[in-house]
Design an enzyme around this catalytic site. Structure first.
Site, short mmCIF file in Angstrom:
data_model
loop_
_atom_site.label_atom_id
_atom_site.label_comp_id
_atom_site.label_asym_id
_atom_site.label_seq_id
_atom_site.Cartn_x
_atom_site.Cartn_y
_atom_site.Cartn_z
NE ARG A 1 -4.10 -1.42 -0.07
CZ ARG A 1 -4.40 -2.62 -0.74
NH1 ARG A 1 -3.37 -2.80 -1.45
NH2 ARG A 1 -5.64 -3.29 -0.67
CG HIS B 1 -3.28 -1.11 -6.99
ND1 HIS B 1 -3.81 -0.34 -5.98
CD2 HIS B 1 -3.30 -2.00 -6.49
CE1 HIS B 1 -3.96 -1.22 -4.93
NE2 HIS B 1 -3.71 -2.29 -5.23
C1 GLV Z 1 -4.87 -5.37 -3.93
O1 GLV Z 1 -4.39 -4.00 -3.80
C2 GLV Z 1 -5.48 -5.98 -2.75
O2 GLV Z 1 -5.51 -5.61 -1.67
O3 GLV Z 1 -5.66 -7.30 -2.99
#
Ligand code: GLV
Length: 315
Positions: A230, A278
């Protein structure tokens, strides 16, 4: 902790809700299903539902009659911050394993860096023959933050290519077949000094927010930072200084404090930084739905799946 059984009515709050609902009703024809993008979920849907399947919480005042939420992502921070899902609602994370895919994401960035893939591609575009020293991954030292599913898969690939792999975790525990040593998070700045690769696979919790800040970054000596956990685990505003000072020689970032990464971020134009939107570990329709069905079956048998989120730990 288990939700009150029976669970009969499920709201799927995801863009891919049509395919997910088709899969779920094929797996569990007894369930009633409503699907929508999460931004379109209404109070009425949540009042109707027993369970909710989705990555993010709808922006509604309450979760209605929902007694169980299953996150389609491994990271459940959006269900806990800034407003925590009420504790009487059971929260599970998807059992789907993102480790293998994220490990390949990290390995591809490391190989691109040692083989100077970006520089050679730029030279090729200019028809420039530009020999330079390329390196190998073999013999380098990877420090992996997080020794859970993702960190273990990452460590395994780097170890297979001849890296020494140190794990860093809250507990100081990790698979000895993968990590040559594992240290606790308090020792992070100490091991960062020796890291050729610092690879972050951590969830966002109050304990990990800003963990990679001034102390850790300034301890680095030409480290290549990768973040697939994150964004807010890293103090992102410090990265340009960390790169200019040579604490970092480069970075591959898949996650950011604010997503999408604002167009004004200096990271976009920095040739030392590889940005991906992401996508290092993607939820699949089958994985999300089968994981939901698996947890539901366990609840129905009176078992507690290990994917129930520990609210105090935050994952
Ligand atoms: C993606 O970011 C997840 O948390 O799977």
């Amino acid at each position: 902790m288990a939700p009150l059984i029976p669970i009969r009515r499920v709201v799927i709050g995801q863009n891919a809700h049509v395919a997910m609902a088709a899969q779920l009703s094929a797996d569990r024809p007894d369930l009633e299903i409503r699907g929508k993008p999460f931004t379109e979920v209404t109070d009425d849907d949540l009042a109707w539902a027993d369970a909710y399947l989705g990555f993010k919480r709808p922006a509604l005042p309450t979760m209605g009659n929902v007694r169980w939420v299953q996150s389609t992502g491994a990271g459940v921070d959006s269900w806990l911050h800034p407003v925590e899902l009420p504790r009487e609602i059971v929260l599970t994370r998807t059992p789907e394993s993102f480790g293998p895919m994220i490990a390949e994401w990290a390995l591809s960035r490391a190989l691109a860096s040692v083989t100077k893939l970006n520089e050679l591609a730029a030279a090729q575009r200019e028809h420039r023959w530009a020999p330079s020293d390329v390196g190998t991954l073999r013999g380098t030292h990877a420090v992996v933050l997080g020794t859970g599913d993702v960190g273990t898969h990452v460590g395994r690939l780097f170890a297979a290519l001849g890296c020494r792999v140190t794990g860093v975790s809250r507990t100081g525990r990790g698979d000895p077949a993968v990590f040559s040593d594992v240290v606790s998070t308090e020792s992070l700045a100490h091991v960062a000094v020796e890291a050729d690769w610092l690879i972050l696979t951590l969830p966002l919790t109050p304990a990990t927010r800003g963990l990679v800040g001034d102390t850790v970054l300034s301890a680095c000596r030409g480290t290549f930072l990768m973040n697939a956990g994150r964004g807010a685990v890293v103090d992102e505003a410090l990265l340009p200084r960390a790169l200019d000072a040579g604490w970092l020689r480069g970075a591959a970032l898949d996650v950011f404090e604010v997503e999408p990464l604002p167009a004004t971020s200096p990271l976009w134009d920095d040739p030392r930084v590889m940005i991906s939107p992401h996508v290092s570990g993607l939820t699949t329709i089958e994985g999300a739905v089968h994981g939901f069905v698996e947890c539901l079956a366990m609840f129905e048998r009176g078992e507690t799946p290990r994917w129930v989120v520990d609210r105090d730990r935050g994952y």
